[in-house]
Design a protein around this motif. Structure first.
Motif, PDB file in Angstrom:
ATOM      1  N   ILE A  85       0.838  -1.192   0.000  1.00  0.00           N
ATOM      2  CA  ILE A  85       0.000   0.000   0.000  1.00  0.00           C
ATOM      3  C   ILE A  85       0.873   1.242   0.000  1.00  0.00           C
ATOM      4  O   ILE A  85       2.032   1.202   0.403  1.00  0.00           O
ATOM      5  N   ASN A  86       0.299   2.349  -0.408  1.00  0.00           N
ATOM      6  CA  ASN A  86       0.971   3.638  -0.432  1.00  0.00           C
ATOM      7  C   ASN A  86       1.290   4.049   1.000  1.00  0.00           C
ATOM      8  O   ASN A  86       0.470   3.894   1.895  1.00  0.00           O
ATOM      9  N   VAL A  87       2.464   4.600   1.236  1.00  0.00           N
ATOM     10  CA  VAL A  87       2.853   4.979   2.594  1.00  0.00           C
ATOM     11  C   VAL A  87       1.967   6.077   3.163  1.00  0.00           C
ATOM     12  O   VAL A  87       1.901   6.262   4.372  1.00  0.00           O
ATOM     13  N   GLY A  88       1.265   6.800   2.325  1.00  0.00           N
ATOM     14  CA  GLY A  88       0.377   7.861   2.803  1.00  0.00           C
ATOM     15  C   GLY A  88      -0.996   7.361   3.208  1.00  0.00           C
ATOM     16  O   GLY A  88      -1.775   8.096   3.808  1.00  0.00           O
ATOM     17  N   ASP A  89      -1.311   6.125   2.879  1.00  0.00           N
ATOM     18  CA  ASP A  89      -2.625   5.570   3.217  1.00  0.00           C
ATOM     19  C   ASP A  89      -2.610   4.992   4.625  1.00  0.00           C
ATOM     20  O   ASP A  89      -1.608   4.452   5.074  1.00  0.00           O
ATOM     21  N   ARG A  90      -3.754   5.070   5.289  1.00  0.00           N
ATOM     22  CA  ARG A  90      -3.895   4.403   6.593  1.00  0.00           C
ATOM     23  C   ARG A  90      -4.132   2.918   6.343  1.00  0.00           C
ATOM     24  O   ARG A  90      -4.878   2.550   5.449  1.00  0.00           O
ATOM     25  N   ASP A  91      -3.509   2.091   7.146  1.00  0.00           N
ATOM     26  CA  ASP A  91      -3.698   0.641   7.025  1.00  0.00           C
ATOM     27  C   ASP A  91      -5.148   0.246   7.227  1.00  0.00           C
ATOM     28  O   ASP A  91      -5.608  -0.769   6.715  1.00  0.00           O
ATOM     29  N   ALA A  92      -5.882   1.041   7.998  1.00  0.00           N
ATOM     30  CA  ALA A  92      -7.266   0.704   8.358  1.00  0.00           C
ATOM     31  C   ALA A  92      -8.143   0.470   7.132  1.00  0.00           C
ATOM     32  O   ALA A  92      -9.046  -0.366   7.166  1.00  0.00           O
ATOM     33  N   THR A  93      -7.864   1.168   6.052  1.00  0.00           N
ATOM     34  CA  THR A  93      -8.700   1.006   4.860  1.00  0.00           C
ATOM     35  C   THR A  93      -8.507  -0.355   4.201  1.00  0.00           C
ATOM     36  O   THR A  93      -9.310  -0.744   3.371  1.00  0.00           O
ATOM     37  N   TYR A  94      -7.475  -1.079   4.593  1.00  0.00           N
ATOM     38  CA  TYR A  94      -7.195  -2.372   3.983  1.00  0.00           C
ATOM     39  C   TYR A  94      -7.404  -3.554   4.932  1.00  0.00           C
ATOM     40  O   TYR A  94      -7.335  -4.706   4.519  1.00  0.00           O
ATOM     41  N   VAL A  95      -7.649  -3.282   6.197  1.00  0.00           N
ATOM     42  CA  VAL A  95      -7.778  -4.351   7.191  1.00  0.00           C
ATOM     43  C   VAL A  95      -8.912  -5.310   6.839  1.00  0.00           C
ATOM     44  O   VAL A  95      -8.742  -6.531   6.857  1.00  0.00           O
ATOM     45  N   LEU A  96     -10.080  -4.782   6.524  1.00  0.00           N
ATOM     46  CA  LEU A  96     -11.218  -5.653   6.212  1.00  0.00           C
ATOM     47  C   LEU A  96     -10.976  -6.477   4.957  1.00  0.00           C
ATOM     48  O   LEU A  96     -11.417  -7.616   4.878  1.00  0.00           O
ATOM     49  N   ASP A  97     -10.276  -5.915   3.978  1.00  0.00           N
ATOM     50  CA  ASP A  97      -9.950  -6.699   2.778  1.00  0.00           C
ATOM     51  C   ASP A  97      -9.198  -7.965   3.155  1.00  0.00           C
ATOM     52  O   ASP A  97      -9.505  -9.049   2.670  1.00  0.00           O
ATOM     53  N   GLY A  98      -8.214  -7.825   4.008  1.00  0.00           N
ATOM     54  CA  GLY A  98      -7.425  -8.984   4.413  1.00  0.00           C
ATOM     55  C   GLY A  98      -8.231 -10.005   5.202  1.00  0.00           C
ATOM     56  O   GLY A  98      -8.062 -11.205   5.028  1.00  0.00           O
ATOM     57  N   LEU A  99      -9.119  -9.514   6.058  1.00  0.00           N
ATOM     58  CA  LEU A  99      -9.914 -10.429   6.872  1.00  0.00           C
ATOM     59  C   LEU A  99     -11.004 -11.129   6.072  1.00  0.00           C
ATOM     60  O   LEU A  99     -11.293 -12.304   6.294  1.00  0.00           O
ATOM     61  N   LEU A 100     -11.599 -10.434   5.148  1.00  0.00           N
ATOM     62  CA  LEU A 100     -12.733 -11.000   4.407  1.00  0.00           C
ATOM     63  C   LEU A 100     -12.325 -11.751   3.145  1.00  0.00           C
ATOM     64  O   LEU A 100     -13.027 -12.663   2.723  1.00  0.00           O
ATOM     65  N   TYR A 101     -11.210 -11.372   2.548  1.00  0.00           N
ATOM     66  CA  TYR A 101     -10.886 -11.925   1.229  1.00  0.00           C
ATOM     67  C   TYR A 101      -9.574 -12.690   1.177  1.00  0.00           C
ATOM     68  O   TYR A 101      -9.011 -12.875   0.107  1.00  0.00           O
ATOM     69  N   HIS A 102      -9.066 -13.154   2.325  1.00  0.00           N
ATOM     70  CA  HIS A 102      -7.846 -13.960   2.286  1.00  0.00           C
ATOM     71  C   HIS A 102      -8.213 -15.336   1.706  1.00  0.00           C
ATOM     72  O   HIS A 102      -9.363 -15.746   1.699  1.00  0.00           O
ATOM     73  N   GLU A 103      -7.226 -16.015   1.199  1.00  0.00           N
ATOM     74  CA  GLU A 103      -7.483 -17.307   0.555  1.00  0.00           C
ATOM     75  C   GLU A 103      -6.943 -18.464   1.388  1.00  0.00           C
ATOM     76  O   GLU A 103      -6.531 -19.485   0.846  1.00  0.00           O
ATOM     77  N   SER A 104      -6.982 -18.292   2.705  1.00  0.00           N
ATOM     78  CA  SER A 104      -6.525 -19.374   3.578  1.00  0.00           C
ATOM     79  C   SER A 104      -7.733 -20.071   4.195  1.00  0.00           C
ATOM     80  O   SER A 104      -8.860 -19.636   4.045  1.00  0.00           O
ATOM     81  N   ASP A 105      -7.467 -21.142   4.895  1.00  0.00           N
ATOM     82  CA  ASP A 105      -8.527 -21.879   5.587  1.00  0.00           C
ATOM     83  C   ASP A 105      -8.703 -21.396   7.027  1.00  0.00           C
ATOM     84  O   ASP A 105      -9.451 -22.003   7.793  1.00  0.00           O
ATOM     85  N   LEU A 106      -8.048 -20.311   7.383  1.00  0.00           N
ATOM     86  CA  LEU A 106      -8.131 -19.802   8.749  1.00  0.00           C
ATOM     87  C   LEU A 106      -9.516 -19.231   9.047  1.00  0.00           C
ATOM     88  O   LEU A 106     -10.115 -18.570   8.201  1.00  0.00           O
ATOM     89  N   ALA A 107     -10.006 -19.471  10.236  1.00  0.00           N
ATOM     90  CA  ALA A 107     -11.262 -18.876  10.711  1.00  0.00           C
ATOM     91  C   ALA A 107     -10.874 -17.783  11.706  1.00  0.00           C
ATOM     92  O   ALA A 107     -10.840 -17.993  12.922  1.00  0.00           O
ATOM     93  N   ILE A 108     -10.569 -16.616  11.199  1.00  0.00           N
ATOM     94  CA  ILE A 108     -10.046 -15.526  12.021  1.00  0.00           C
ATOM     95  C   ILE A 108     -11.182 -14.924  12.853  1.00  0.00           C
ATOM     96  O   ILE A 108     -12.236 -14.590  12.328  1.00  0.00           O
ATOM     97  N   GLN A 109     -10.931 -14.792  14.155  1.00  0.00           N
ATOM     98  CA  GLN A 109     -11.937 -14.242  15.055  1.00  0.00           C
ATOM     99  C   GLN A 109     -11.494 -12.934  15.691  1.00  0.00           C
ATOM    100  O   GLN A 109     -12.320 -12.131  16.102  1.00  0.00           O
TER     101      GLN A 109
END
Length: 108
Positions: A7-31
């Motif tokens: 991600i761009n260094v000027g962007d807040r990580d928060a805008t990408y957190v949900l992408d990682g949690l909802l659209y990862h391609e692992s079998d993990l059940a993240i809580q």
């Protein structure tokens, strides 16, 4: 890591957190998810709860941050120095259907 994205260094990580949690391609059940200071916003706190995640950001300089609570609560007296006010629950109630529509839209 279960998800990574450049991600761009000027962007807040928060805008990408949900992408990682909802659209990862692992079998993990993240809580539960942790972030640093750049990985949270007020909106993300609400969405994480609505989407069923426990959110635990590490907030730098939390003493300078003000928390907002649903109503005055004597049980939270130890947090008084951090409390900035109460949440306007009437606004949330008035827009609840749109809030749920937003959360559902993000999840799907």
């Amino acid at each position: 890591p279960f998800h990574s994205k450049l991600i761009n260094v000027g962007d807040r990580d928060a805008t990408y957190v949900l992408d990682g949690l909802l659209y990862h391609e692992s079998d993990l059940a993240i809580q539960e998810h942790y972030t640093d200071t750049a990985g949270f916003t007020d909106h993300l706190f609400a969405l994480m709860h609505l989407l069923g995640y426990r959110f635990a950001p590490r907030i730098r300089n939390i003493g300078d941050t003000r928390l907002y609570i649903p109503a005055n609560n004597a049980e939270l007296s130890t947090l008084t120095p951090l409390i900035g006010g109460t949440i306007n629950t009437q606004t949330i109630t008035a827009h609840w259907d749109e809030i749920l529509r937003l959360a559902t839209s993000i999840k799907t």
